[in-house]
Design a protein around this motif. Structure first.
Motif, PDB file in Angstrom:
ATOM      1  N   UNK A 197    -115.671 -11.244 -34.919  1.00 32.31           N
ATOM      2  CA  UNK A 197    -116.838 -10.937 -34.102  1.00 32.31           C
ATOM      3  C   UNK A 197    -117.898 -10.210 -34.917  1.00 32.31           C
ATOM      4  N   UNK A 198    -117.459  -9.387 -35.894  1.00 29.65           N
ATOM      5  CA  UNK A 198    -118.442  -8.739 -36.764  1.00 29.65           C
ATOM      6  C   UNK A 198    -119.198  -9.792 -37.568  1.00 29.65           C
ATOM      7  N   UNK A 199    -118.471 -10.813 -38.049  1.00 29.61           N
ATOM      8  CA  UNK A 199    -119.138 -11.885 -38.785  1.00 29.61           C
ATOM      9  C   UNK A 199    -120.107 -12.635 -37.872  1.00 29.61           C
ATOM     10  N   UNK A 200    -119.701 -12.848 -36.600  1.00 23.71           N
ATOM     11  CA  UNK A 200    -120.585 -13.535 -35.664  1.00 23.71           C
ATOM     12  C   UNK A 200    -121.858 -12.736 -35.432  1.00 23.71           C
ATOM     13  N   UNK A 201    -121.726 -11.401 -35.325  1.00 26.61           N
ATOM     14  CA  UNK A 201    -122.910 -10.568 -35.103  1.00 26.61           C
ATOM     15  C   UNK A 201    -123.852 -10.665 -36.301  1.00 26.61           C
ATOM     16  N   UNK A 202    -123.286 -10.583 -37.522  1.00 23.58           N
ATOM     17  CA  UNK A 202    -124.124 -10.679 -38.720  1.00 23.58           C
ATOM     18  C   UNK A 202    -124.792 -12.050 -38.796  1.00 23.58           C
ATOM     19  N   UNK A 206    -125.665 -14.065 -36.319  1.00 30.36           N
ATOM     20  CA  UNK A 206    -126.781 -14.184 -35.391  1.00 30.36           C
ATOM     21  C   UNK A 206    -127.956 -13.341 -35.858  1.00 30.36           C
ATOM     22  N   UNK A 207    -127.672 -12.165 -36.427  1.00 33.08           N
ATOM     23  CA  UNK A 207    -128.752 -11.309 -36.896  1.00 33.08           C
ATOM     24  C   UNK A 207    -129.541 -11.984 -38.018  1.00 33.08           C
ATOM     25  N   UNK A 266    -118.234 -18.077 -31.033  1.00 33.93           N
ATOM     26  CA  UNK A 266    -117.505 -17.213 -30.107  1.00 33.93           C
ATOM     27  C   UNK A 266    -116.523 -18.012 -29.275  1.00 33.93           C
ATOM     28  N   UNK A 302    -125.752 -19.748 -33.729  1.00 29.62           N
ATOM     29  CA  UNK A 302    -124.345 -19.449 -33.497  1.00 29.62           C
ATOM     30  C   UNK A 302    -123.442 -20.642 -33.753  1.00 29.62           C
TER      31      UNK A 302
END
Lengths: 99, 166
Positions: A76-81, A83-84, A28, A89
């Motif tokens: 940011x969508x890639x970052x969310x995936x 972390x999930x 991020x 991170x």
């Protein structure tokens, strides 16, 4: 207020963003630093647009903003995936392709 | 005189908050510093006569992109050890040295910059009417392509965010 003032300011801003991209480890924070880089380019575009008396530079800023919006959305969508699935991170920890 | 005062005020605000982004340990503070950076940049755009760009800078960047950043930072409940450590000391030093070198090169380039003939015929004002006319005549095709890019971005984000964890 000459063109050079704005160009120097743009260069300082670009340098800050570059140092941020190099030294930060979090995905991020790297994306945030990329925003600084794009903003520095925007400032140079508008300064040249003013100096040359040509509005095309401001149009380029408009397109850069659209590209930045698309980039941030997907990034940011890639970052969310990320972390999930991994709970991490760091950009150093993305070694999924190497097995 | 007034112009000079506003320029230096906004420049100090811009540099200070940009440094705040890359030095902040808490990501929420970094995002809020980016808001401040973008507002200062918007002020500089007004000084340069680019009113339309200044407006969409505030509306699009500070309004939409930053809210997205803030949502993601707050959604990802990061544990403290994954939170924003700097890289090792050598890499931090190398990054700073590289940045200083880049800045020095850039200053040399600007100092030896031969001023090209600027158009003195008309001081262009980037009003919405002027920018919009240019956008829908000369730059109509890039504008349409950009809309395609935005659609791809939306679909990509939805596909990525809906993916189930195995």
């Amino acid at each position: 207020m000459t063109l050079n003032h704005y160009l120097i300011l743009s260069g300082i801003l670009f340098t800050i963003g570059l140092v941020g991209v190099i030294t930060r480890r979090n995905v991020i924070m790297i994306l945030l630093s990329l925003e600084i880089l794009l903003s520095a380019a925007n400032l140079a575009f508008v300064a040249f647009s003013r100096a040359l008396g040509d509005l095309s530079g401001q149009l380029m800023v408009f397109f850069v903003m659209i590209v930045a919006a698309a980039e941030v959305t997907v990034g940011l969508a890639i970052a969310v995936v990320l972390v999930r699935q991994t709970g991490k991170m760091g950009a150093d920890e993305l070694r999924g392709l190497k097995w | 005189m007034n112009h000079l005062f506003f320029f230096y005020t906004l420049a100090v605000l811009l540099i200070g908050s940009a440094l705040g982004i890359i030095l902040a340990r808490n990501p929420v503070y970094a995002v809020l510093s980016l808001v401040s950076t973008l507002f200062a940049l918007s002020g500089l755009f007004v000084l340069l006569g680019a009113y339309f760009v200044a407006a969409i800078q505030v509306i699009l960047y500070a309004g939409a992109i930053l809210v997205l950043f803030l949502f993601v930072v707050m959604l990802l409940d990061l544990t403290p050890e994954t939170l924003f450590k700097m890289k090792g000391g050598t890499l931090k030093l190398a990054g700073t040295l590289f940045g200083l070198f880049f800045l020095w090169q850039f200053a040399q380039a600007v100092r030896t910059f031969t001023p090209f003939p600027t158009s003195t015929t008309s001081s262009v004002a980037g009003t919405t009417a002027a920018v919009g006319k240019l956008l829908f005549t000369t730059y109509a095709l890039p504008f349409e392509v950009a809309s395609g890019l935005v659609v791809v971005g939306i679909i990509g984000a939805i596909v990525l965010a809906k993916k189930k964890v195995p």
